[in-house]
Design a protein around this motif. Sequence first.
Motif, mmCIF file in Angstrom:
data_model
loop_
_atom_site.group_PDB
_atom_site.id
_atom_site.type_symbol
_atom_site.label_atom_id
_atom_site.label_comp_id
_atom_site.label_asym_id
_atom_site.label_seq_id
_atom_site.Cartn_x
_atom_site.Cartn_y
_atom_site.Cartn_z
ATOM 1 N N SER A 159 -49.375 67.096 59.022
ATOM 2 C CA SER A 159 -48.265 67.732 58.328
ATOM 3 C C SER A 159 -47.254 66.665 57.945
ATOM 4 O O SER A 159 -46.808 65.916 58.813
ATOM 5 N N ALA A 214 -50.497 78.900 41.467
ATOM 6 C CA ALA A 214 -49.779 78.907 42.748
ATOM 7 C C ALA A 214 -48.689 77.842 42.811
ATOM 8 O O ALA A 214 -47.881 77.815 43.740
ATOM 9 N N LEU A 215 -48.668 76.928 41.814
ATOM 10 C CA LEU A 215 -47.623 75.897 41.775
ATOM 11 C C LEU A 215 -46.367 76.372 41.060
ATOM 12 O O LEU A 215 -45.365 75.648 41.015
ATOM 13 N N ILE A 243 -58.467 72.713 49.129
ATOM 14 C CA ILE A 243 -57.931 73.176 47.838
ATOM 15 C C ILE A 243 -57.644 72.019 46.893
ATOM 16 O O ILE A 243 -57.129 72.232 45.799
ATOM 17 N N ILE A 270 -54.640 69.169 42.977
ATOM 18 C CA ILE A 270 -55.003 70.515 43.403
ATOM 19 C C ILE A 270 -56.063 71.069 42.450
ATOM 20 O O ILE A 270 -55.974 70.882 41.231
ATOM 21 N N LEU A 285 -57.053 68.356 50.972
ATOM 22 C CA LEU A 285 -55.784 69.078 51.006
ATOM 23 C C LEU A 285 -55.996 70.507 51.514
ATOM 24 O O LEU A 285 -56.944 71.193 51.126
ATOM 25 N N LEU A 286 -55.079 70.966 52.382
ATOM 26 C CA LEU A 286 -55.136 72.333 52.918
ATOM 27 C C LEU A 286 -54.033 73.227 52.373
ATOM 28 O O LEU A 286 -54.251 74.422 52.132
ATOM 29 N N ASP A 287 -52.825 72.683 52.200
ATOM 30 C CA ASP A 287 -51.715 73.563 51.817
ATOM 31 C C ASP A 287 -50.531 72.735 51.345
ATOM 32 O O ASP A 287 -50.382 71.562 51.725
ATOM 33 N N VAL A 288 -49.714 73.366 50.521
ATOM 34 C CA VAL A 288 -48.418 72.828 50.097
ATOM 35 C C VAL A 288 -47.428 73.974 50.207
ATOM 36 O O VAL A 288 -47.720 75.084 49.741
ATOM 37 N N LYS A 289 -46.284 73.733 50.859
ATOM 38 C CA LYS A 289 -45.256 74.771 50.893
ATOM 39 C C LYS A 289 -43.883 74.123 50.899
ATOM 40 O O LYS A 289 -43.741 72.981 51.326
ATOM 41 N N PRO A 290 -42.874 74.833 50.418
ATOM 42 C CA PRO A 290 -41.543 74.240 50.406
ATOM 43 C C PRO A 290 -41.088 73.966 51.829
ATOM 44 O O PRO A 290 -41.513 74.635 52.767
ATOM 45 N N LEU A 298 -49.962 69.994 54.151
ATOM 46 C CA LEU A 298 -50.921 70.045 55.261
ATOM 47 C C LEU A 298 -52.259 69.520 54.751
ATOM 48 O O LEU A 298 -52.718 69.914 53.678
ATOM 49 N N LEU A 358 -43.714 65.791 55.341
ATOM 50 C CA LEU A 358 -42.697 66.212 54.382
ATOM 51 C C LEU A 358 -42.586 65.137 53.311
ATOM 52 O O LEU A 358 -42.425 63.962 53.633
ATOM 53 N N GLN A 406 -43.724 70.520 52.264
ATOM 54 C CA GLN A 406 -44.548 70.214 53.429
ATOM 55 C C GLN A 406 -45.999 70.232 52.976
ATOM 56 O O GLN A 406 -46.445 71.209 52.360
#
Lengths: 152, 152
Positions: free
Chosen positions: A115, A64-65, A29, A57, A141-146, A77, A117, A75
């Motif tokens: 992964s 999505a941001l 992504i 991104i 990049l695979l993912d971003v999450k809180p 990924l 932080l 976090q």
Amino acid sequence: MSKAVVQEMREGEVSVPLPKRTDARLVFIGRIRTPYATRKDCPRQAGEKSAPCRIEIDPQWQAALTGLEAGMTVQVLYWLHESRRDLVLQSRRSDGRVSGTFALRSPIRPNPIASSLVEVLDVEGSTLIVRGLDCIDGTPLLDVKPDRCPGR
Amino acid sequence: MSKAVVQEMREGEVSVPLPKRTDARLVFIGRIRTPYATRKDCPRQAGEKSAPCRIEIDPQWQAALTGLEAGMTVQVLYWLHESRRDLVLQSRRSDGRVSGTFALRSPIRPNPIASSLVEVLDVEGSTLIVRGLDCIDGTPLLDVKPDRCPGR
């Protein structure tokens, strides 16, 4: 498809054939931009004093941001596209001690997903400026999450 | 290949087409056995009081568990095979608030990889008994690694 880089094995290391099947597919992504051109340039443990990096991104995911802001811990990924995937026992370069892959945070693993932080320093369009990454420039990049909820 | 379950969209939610390409392939290395048969059965936030679960790792990877012991905290990565992947804005069921996917830990994301920290209660052959998972029974396993070093 990512291509594993062939590397020499150290004493005590053991590999098993990676299954040829595809059980699930990943889509990249975006890309992570860092000052580190090769794995040798990467700091071993990226801490708060490490250089700012850019998480670029792809624009289609910009909505999505919504809600991500400077000061948050996220976090991240990402895919370690240069890693081989077939070692079950690995020898640490520092002392030669052999451990199982699942007892290590080495990039070499059947599914080389990292992964981390990191602190968000700024958001510029669909790019996050963060501190705390130690991967090579261009890492997919695979993912971003809180970060997980307090107490977890 | 995992197949996304078609779900209704709520007010304010926005989807984008997921790219059809495969940038990298995942191999499932085992399955997670939990008491939760469907998503509705899963606890919202699995804490220390949640039920013990079994991480059944395929025997070919057993050597990779060398060094993992009861009492350790490990990070488990797994594939949310029932999740749709195309939402960029999501509405929370509890209050209807709309947020970007990357500002949520929702299972719905372009690459539906979940990450949980769990305590190892026991190791039996190539199976880990752990506490702290909240996924449905049969969830595909991607990776197990020790929790990040203290201070990170």
